[in-house]
Structure formats: structure tokens, C-alpha cells
Design an enzyme around this catalytic site. Structure first.
Site, mmCIF file in Angstrom:
data_model
loop_
_atom_site.group_PDB
_atom_site.id
_atom_site.type_symbol
_atom_site.label_atom_id
_atom_site.label_comp_id
_atom_site.label_asym_id
_atom_site.label_seq_id
_atom_site.Cartn_x
_atom_site.Cartn_y
_atom_site.Cartn_z
ATOM 1 N N SER A 384 49.422 52.651 35.088
ATOM 2 C CA SER A 384 48.122 52.231 35.595
ATOM 3 C C SER A 384 47.220 51.647 34.509
ATOM 4 O O SER A 384 47.463 50.562 34.020
ATOM 5 C CB SER A 384 47.449 53.355 36.362
ATOM 6 O OG SER A 384 47.152 54.448 35.561
ATOM 7 N N ASP A 395 49.734 39.533 27.137
ATOM 8 C CA ASP A 395 49.653 38.180 27.688
ATOM 9 C C ASP A 395 48.665 37.294 26.947
ATOM 10 O O ASP A 395 48.791 36.069 26.961
ATOM 11 C CB ASP A 395 49.272 38.242 29.170
ATOM 12 C CG ASP A 395 50.461 38.581 30.057
ATOM 13 O OD1 ASP A 395 51.543 38.838 29.511
ATOM 14 O OD2 ASP A 395 50.299 38.590 31.296
ATOM 15 N N LYS A 409 52.855 51.269 37.944
ATOM 16 C CA LYS A 409 51.863 51.724 38.920
ATOM 17 C C LYS A 409 50.729 50.708 38.909
ATOM 18 O O LYS A 409 49.738 50.845 38.207
ATOM 19 C CB LYS A 409 51.384 53.124 38.551
ATOM 20 C CG LYS A 409 50.657 53.861 39.666
ATOM 21 C CD LYS A 409 49.194 53.560 39.686
ATOM 22 C CE LYS A 409 48.447 54.405 40.692
ATOM 23 N NZ LYS A 409 47.004 54.087 40.734
#
Length: 536
Positions: A384, A395, A409
Site C-alpha cells: 500500500s 518512476d 495492495k
């Protein structure tokens, strides 16, 4: 502050206080408000069932789910699921759905028939549910002996069974623990284990009243405010120790078990925040471990980075952020923590059915690390909010990720405080990494995988790096198959099999790369292997 007004809560594991069979209790009250609430009154789990309380409770629960759940669902379905699950208290209770009415059966015999409301109003269906439960209590001895909370739990478990596995009801005592972990509380700042003599101190938190007063690990608290606690339960002991901010509590402590001495302490309760960030320095590399994300994680992270910068100056080589076994926490905190290190661009995107769940979070601050290299460590228990931070740093090109495929998750939960002190959380959005892929079910694929083949040593990994096998290709790490395409998801995850270990291998690799700028650039995909680059 009600959590419903600050809804972006996201978590995988509640920070429960049971680990490896040891009960850990953080002593204090929720700091959501400045007032003191008597825990025995507000969170009395043995209180009897009350039909009016149940109507309000179910009404607010139904409304929260129907408005915010990621998939459309109506109150009638939730009510029938709640009533059907009453059989977990007494299997002789049976609800028969006729489409426009229901029959309440007991021991195989019909007892009564109830017409359905003419509306999908949450309140109307909540009244029906509460009424059926009241009638069931007149039929069943098990129901009659069940507390109100046991009945509410059974009903809400039925509701949760209609939702995804991350939507759930948390009874009042568990909800209070969760709130304490997120928001802090008024208390002493110790963790203890119940023992025959009283309470043995497992640890004393830094910068807390307990530390200032001089409490030490292994001290045994035998009395609280002159009351012997040897025969009391953990719940009662904790209740004696907590209280409003700036109030005082007296402790009698036995120290040194071989030659025991008795000490007296009077401690003033203060605001305690669960410490989620720890740091250390090794070979001019700053190691930052984040255990979870609460409302203070970002500020703690910032202060520890600045302290290290002041201590090391120009000798600072880089940062290792360890997110292994970090099950999550507050979504907003994860975004703010990522923003500490990312100067521009998207951090995370959330998408759900409710208009308020559709957000694009972008970086808008300066990189506190001033461009120095960052490495993130993850494993299969990284979930999460830790995946949000990892995806944002990876990224954006700000960090190299080392370890195994994370948990996957990729959903956001919205919380609702209920009238009985409990909480209802429902999944209301999925989040996407900056490169576009949905994190849910697939997880984060690291740049440097430590679970592939026979890569068991630093030398093995460096050899794979120099040979061009690592880092894992961008197109693999950013692949975004449909959530129902199990084969494609399994293929992606197989590129770096999950592992829940927290071995020293990942840290050793990270330190090796931070000590070698050329290898760090190679691991980041900035360069291709050459003889000059791989001989350092």
C-alpha cells in the site's frame, strides 16, 4: 478531527500490538480531540444490544458503503448480508429472502415475515435489520447472552463479506488502537508485557515522559497510583495508566531482578506519537527505516535527513530507504514523503467511482536529498503506502529499487467513525504508478532483483549487473495488464519472485552501489556495461 473529513487513509496491516506472542501496549488516549474519554464507558464491549443504537450504527455503515465503495452496491444487499450472518451467533437463525419480503426462521420453523422498505434508503434498511435482530433475541438464548458488540460485529462481518478483503469493520477497542497509531495519543511512551508481578517494560520510546522520568527497559511496574496491578488484565492496567494530557500518574517500579530495588515515579502524561522512522549512518551512507506511515512520518523523515546532512556534510554518499515489511498507513503521508525527494512530476494517481476519489498527486517541493543517490529496499510485505512511495521514487528516476516483488495492495480505503466508537473502512479507489500501471495484484517490480536464479551474494548480483541481465527492463517493470488477466499478472510477478525475508543482502548491495557511482548509474540504466565501468 473526524476521519471522514480527511478520508485518504490507506493501509494493509493495522499496527496491532501482538507480535511473536508478545502483547505490546502503547499507553495513552487518542489525540483526535483534546478531551478525555473514559474508555470503560466509551468502549464497553459488554454493553447490551440497543435497537436504537443499532439503527443508527447500521444506517451510517450502509450509507458509507453505498456512497463510497469502489463498486456500486445498494443498502438492501448489505442489510440482507448483515442479517444472514447472524447465524454465526446462533445457527438456528435463518433469513429467507422472498424478493419483496423476508421470513425469519428459527430451528427450521417460520416465525415472522417482514416486508421490504419501498426505498433503498440506508436508514429504512437499517431499521429493518435492527428490528429483525431484536426479534431474534426473543427467540435465541445465544442471542440473548451475546453483547451488543458481538451482534454488531456479526452483522458488519456479513456486510464486509459483500465487499473486497480490504474493507472491514473494526470494533471500538481495535479502532482506538488504530487511531492512536495514526494520530498519536496522550500517555507515557512505554511498551510493556503483562507478567505475574505486574507489567514488565519492553521498551521506552525516545523523547517521551517515561524516558524523561527515567523508566528503563526491564523495569517491572507493580503499582499504578498505589493500586496493585499484579492480578489485573492488560486492558485494566492500560486504563489506569492513561488519562488526559498534562495529568499525572504515580508508578511503583521494581528494578534489577537479582538485587531488586523499589523506585517511585510520578509522570506527567504528554502527547505520544508512534515513531515510524529510525535512522543510522554507516560508511557515510544514511540508512532510513520506515515501519509504517502515520501523520508524523514525513516530518520525522525530514528531520532525520537534515540531521544526517549536518553531521556528514560533503562526505554524505547517499540514502537507503528500507520499506521491507512496511504494510502501509496514511496515503497522504506517503505522498508527502515522496515529495521530499521528487522535485516535479506525478507521484501517484487514484481512480474510483466517487468523484472525490479521482486525484492526480504531483510533486511541488524541492528535493531534500539535493540529488544524492537513493536506494529503496522492498520485499513481499511492502504494501500500500510503501508501494506508493516506491513507485513514485522509481518512476521519477529518483531511486533504484532493490529486493523482490512487493505485495500488490493497490487500493485506497476511506474511513468512517461509527456511533459506537468503531470504524468502517471501505475500498473507494485504486492507485496507479506515475508510469500508468495499476499496482493492485501485481506490485512493484524492483530494478535489482535479489530473488532471481542463484543470485545469493553481492558478487552474484554485481555479476548480473555487469553482464547486462540487470536492471530489469523498463517495459517489464511498467507493464500494465488488466486486473482480471491472472496469467499476465503472474508472468510479470515471476520476473522477480516474492520473498518476505529481510536479509542483509539487499543492504549490502545498496551500500556497494552507493560506494560506486559508475555501478549505481549502471543499475539505474543510465549507461551500458563497458570494461572501464565494471572494473571499480
Amino acid at each position: 478531527m473526524p476521519l471522514s473529513s480527511s478520508p485518504h487513509l490507506h493501509d494493509f496491516n493495522r499496527v496491532l500490538f501482538r507480535k511473536f506472542g508478545v502483547l505490546l501496549l502503547l499507553l495513552g488516549l487518542s489525540a483526535c480531540s483534546g478531551t478525555y474519554h473514559d474508555p470503560n464507558k466509551s468502549y464497553d464491549l459488554s454493553a447490551s444490544y440497543d435497537q436504537q443504537v443499532a439503527s443508527r450504527l447500521f444506517s451510517q455503515g450502509f450509507e458509507h458503503v453505498t456512497e463510497f465503495y469502489i463498486e456500486e452496491i445498494d443498502a438492501s444487499r448489505l442489510a440482507l448480508a448483515a442479517m444472514d450472518n447472524l447465524a454465526t451467533i446462533d445457527p438456528e437463525i435463518e433469513i429467507i429472502d422472498h424478493g419483496d419480503s423476508l421470513t425469519l426462521n428459527y430451528a427450521g420453523e417460520p416465525v415472522s415475515r417482514h416486508g421490504y422498505p419501498s426505498t433503498l434508503s440506508s436508514y429504512a434498511w437499517a431499521r429493518l435489520t435492527a428490528s429483525v435482530i431484536t426479534e431474534a433475541r426473543t427467540l435465541s438464548s445465544d442471542f440473548n447472552h451475546a453483547s451488543g458488540e458481538q451482534i454488531y460485529q456479526a452483522a458488519f462481518d456479513g456486510i464486509a463479506g459483500e465487499l473486497d478483503r480490504f474493507s472491514r469493520y473494526s470494533r471500538p477497542d481495535i479502532a482506538r488502537t488504530d487511531r492512536d497509531n495514526r494520530n498519536g495519543f496522550f500517555g507515557l511512551g512505554i511498551r510493556y508485557l503483562k507478567v505475574p508481578k505486574g507489567a514488565r517494560v519492553l521498551s521506552v520510546m525516545e523523547n517521551t515522559p517515561a524516558e524523561s522520568a527515567g523508566l528503563e527497559k526491564e523495569d517491572i511496574i507493580t503499582q499504578v497510583n498505589n493500586r496493585d496491578i499484579s492480578q489485573l488484565t492488560e486492558t485494566v492496567i492500560t486504563g489506569l495508566m492513561k488519562g488526559p494530557e498534562n495529568s499525572r500518574v504515580g508508578l511503583t517500579v521494581q528494578r534489577n531482578q537479582k538485587n531488586p530495588i523499589t523506585l517511585q515515579f510520578e509522570i506527567t502524561r504528554k502527547k505520544i506519537t508512534v515513531q515510524t522512522v529510525s535512522s543510522s549512518i554507516h560508511d557515510n551512507i544514511v540508512y532510513l527505516h520506515i515501519s509504517s506511515f502515520n501523520k508524523y512520518t514525513t516530518s520525522n523523515m525530514r528531520s532525520k535527513v537534515r540531521k544526517a546532512q549536518k553531521e556528514l556534510g560533503e562526505n554524505l554518499k547517499g540514502y537507503i530507504i528500507d520499506l521491507r515489511d512496511n504494510g502501509g498507513g496514511l496515503l497522504g503521508t506517503a505522498i508527502k514523503t515522496a515529495d521530499l525527494f521528487i522535485s516535479s512530476g506525478t507521484i501517484i494517481t487514484t481512480r474510483g467511482r466517487h468523484p472525490d476519489s479521482q486525484n492526480d498527486s504531483s510533486a511541488d517541493s524541492q528535493d531534500i536529498a539535493k540529488g544524492l543517490p537513493i536506494i529503496v529496499l522492498i520485499n513481499s510485505n511492502s504494501a500500500s503506502s510503501s508501494e506508493i512511495l516506491t513507485a513514485g521514487l522509481q518512476d521519477s528516476g529518483r531511486a533504484i529499487v532493490i529486493g523482490s516483488n512487493s505485495f500488490g495492495k493497490g487500493t485506497v480505503q476511506r474511513l468512517k467513525d461509527l456511533p459506537n466508537g468503531a470504524e468502517m473502512r471501505v475500498t473507494w479507489a485504486r492507485f496507479h504508478a506515475p508510469s500508468g500501471y495499476a499496482i493492485h495484484k501485481r506490485g512493484i517490480i524492483p530494478d535489482i532483483c535479489t530473488t532471481m536464479g542463484n543470485a545469493q551474494t553481492v558478487e552474484d548480483i554485481i555479476s548480473l549487473l555487469k553482464s547486462g541481465i540487470l536492471p530489469i527492463a523498463d517495459d517489464v517493470r511498467s507493464a500494465s495488464p488488466a486486473l482480471d488477466d491472472e496469467i499476465a499478472l503472474d508472468n510479470i510477478k515471476a520476473t522477480c519472485p516474492q520473498s518476505n525475508t529481510t536479509s542483509e543482502l539487499e543492504k549490502d548491495i545498496a551500500e556497494y552501489l552507493l560506494a560506486s557511482p559508475a555501478l549505481f548509474d549502471l543499475a539505474k540504466g543510465r549507461t551500458t556495461p563497458t570494461t572501464s565501468q565494471v572494473t571499480n
